[in-house]
Scaffold this motif. Sequence first.
Motif, PDB file in Angstrom:
ATOM      1  N   MET A 184       0.734  11.832   8.696  1.00 21.14           N
ATOM      2  CA  MET A 184       0.872  10.814   7.654  1.00 21.14           C
ATOM      3  C   MET A 184      -0.513  10.497   7.100  1.00 21.14           C
ATOM      4  O   MET A 184      -1.451  10.274   7.838  1.00 21.14           O
ATOM      5  N   ASN A 185      -0.659  10.512   5.796  1.00 18.47           N
ATOM      6  CA  ASN A 185      -1.960  10.340   5.172  1.00 18.47           C
ATOM      7  C   ASN A 185      -2.154   8.913   4.701  1.00 18.47           C
ATOM      8  O   ASN A 185      -1.313   8.350   4.008  1.00 18.47           O
ATOM      9  N   SER A 195      -3.958   5.734   2.604  1.00 19.48           N
ATOM     10  CA  SER A 195      -4.268   5.594   1.190  1.00 19.48           C
ATOM     11  C   SER A 195      -5.654   5.022   0.938  1.00 19.48           C
ATOM     12  O   SER A 195      -6.054   4.867  -0.197  1.00 19.48           O
ATOM     13  N   HIS A 201       3.914  -2.611   2.637  1.00 20.41           N
ATOM     14  CA  HIS A 201       3.943  -1.152   2.695  1.00 20.41           C
ATOM     15  C   HIS A 201       5.262  -0.604   3.244  1.00 20.41           C
ATOM     16  O   HIS A 201       5.371   0.587   3.534  1.00 20.41           O
ATOM     17  N   ALA A 252       7.035   2.300   1.196  1.00 19.54           N
ATOM     18  CA  ALA A 252       6.251   3.543   1.195  1.00 19.54           C
ATOM     19  C   ALA A 252       6.284   4.221   2.560  1.00 19.54           C
ATOM     20  O   ALA A 252       6.406   5.454   2.657  1.00 19.54           O
ATOM     21  N   ILE A 253       6.190   3.444   3.623  1.00 22.80           N
ATOM     22  CA  ILE A 253       6.197   4.032   4.966  1.00 22.80           C
ATOM     23  C   ILE A 253       7.570   4.604   5.295  1.00 22.80           C
ATOM     24  O   ILE A 253       7.679   5.707   5.849  1.00 22.80           O
ATOM     25  N   GLU A 272       7.867   7.909   3.688  1.00 17.17           N
ATOM     26  CA  GLU A 272       7.128   8.938   4.425  1.00 17.17           C
ATOM     27  C   GLU A 272       7.930   9.433   5.622  1.00 17.17           C
ATOM     28  O   GLU A 272       7.874  10.616   5.968  1.00 17.17           O
TER      29      GLU A 272
END
Length: 408
Positions: A1-2, A4, A375, A378-379, A382
């Motif tokens: 997982m990248n 931000s 978040h 978004a998480i 992912e």
Amino acid sequence: MNGSDEQGDLPLEGTLVVSLEQAVAAPIATRHLADLGARVIKLERPGEGDFARNYDGAVDGLASHFVWLNRSKESLAVDLKSEHGRRVAQELISRADVFVQNSAPGAAERLGLGAEALREHNPGLVVVNLSGYGDTGPKSTRKAYDMLVQAESGMVSVTGTPESPTKTGVPNADIAAGLYSAMSVLSALLRRTRSGRGATVEVSMFDSAVEWMGHAMYMQMYAGRQIPRMGLSHASIAPYDAYPTLDGEILLGVQNDRGWATLVGEVFGEPGSAEDPRFRTNVDRVANRAECDAYVASRTRQWETSELDERLARAGIPAARLNRLSDVVEHPQLSERDRWRTVGTERGGISAVLPPMTFDDVELRMAPVPALGEHTAAILAELGLTGHDEPAEAAHPSPTTKKGVPHA
């Protein structure tokens, strides 16, 4: 997982930390990991979050503890009492390098987030369980706040004045446990590079505070002496206290006989006083502390604080002004070294001091303080999971970090 908020070659860049944390001890550990570049995802209860969010509203409506301890993190609002919430947490931790938690004793295990279960699916995982008193022993199930641990560890017994014991003005037991937790994470990750093994680490506030009692405990065990409460003074050194000046007071400490000779000779202009039999050695000065303090006070009150501070500095005598927090905020040691930055929050930018670890090739991360659940969407995306009953991502993302100065 990248993540931000990548920035240069930060030491922990590429490391994923998941935290189930509240208050101070665990959050300060993970904030330092975030400072060092780790991506830290904070699991929070929907609608409430970390209860430190509600301690006060001093920082533009946000809590002072929370903005101090939670910048550079991501907030995932998830109900861990629901099957979906536990699945989200377990999936996230299965991809993580580190899991830090300071929930109530046994709570993580009941949620399926115990170290043994997690490392069964992720053998390289580093798990840090941070508690009040440890996972065994007669006080293991007791609630532990900083004040209580300071009292149990003996810290309060050596802090304050002879008439009045007190806790320290900052949460020492919390901070100590948090720093030992962060250190254990770094050590375990380093070992994993050699062995591939993860780790389960127990850190307690009580053990951390007891460690800080070091010399006082040895005095008790081997000399049978309880270190007395001395206020600003020191049980084993004299002169060591606050002394009056024309316009206030200054703190000075002389730790050896050479320093005493310099103080009375160069600063006070009375070299003969170095040979006064009452004050010749530190042992003499401690034995005659009242007379020594009276002598020093009679001399320090000849100067204004700023002038005496300069005289002591030129002579190499350890001294400091007794600053109020308003003085610290404006301290030239911070401003002239460019230690202030502006950090984003849901309410706008706030001032924050750079982390104390200063690398010569990269500035440590100072990313925004997350809004509750900011978040989440978004998480979940992912992870390839849907939101179900989880709140959507916050509508107003925080501004980015920039250089700044304290608010006036």
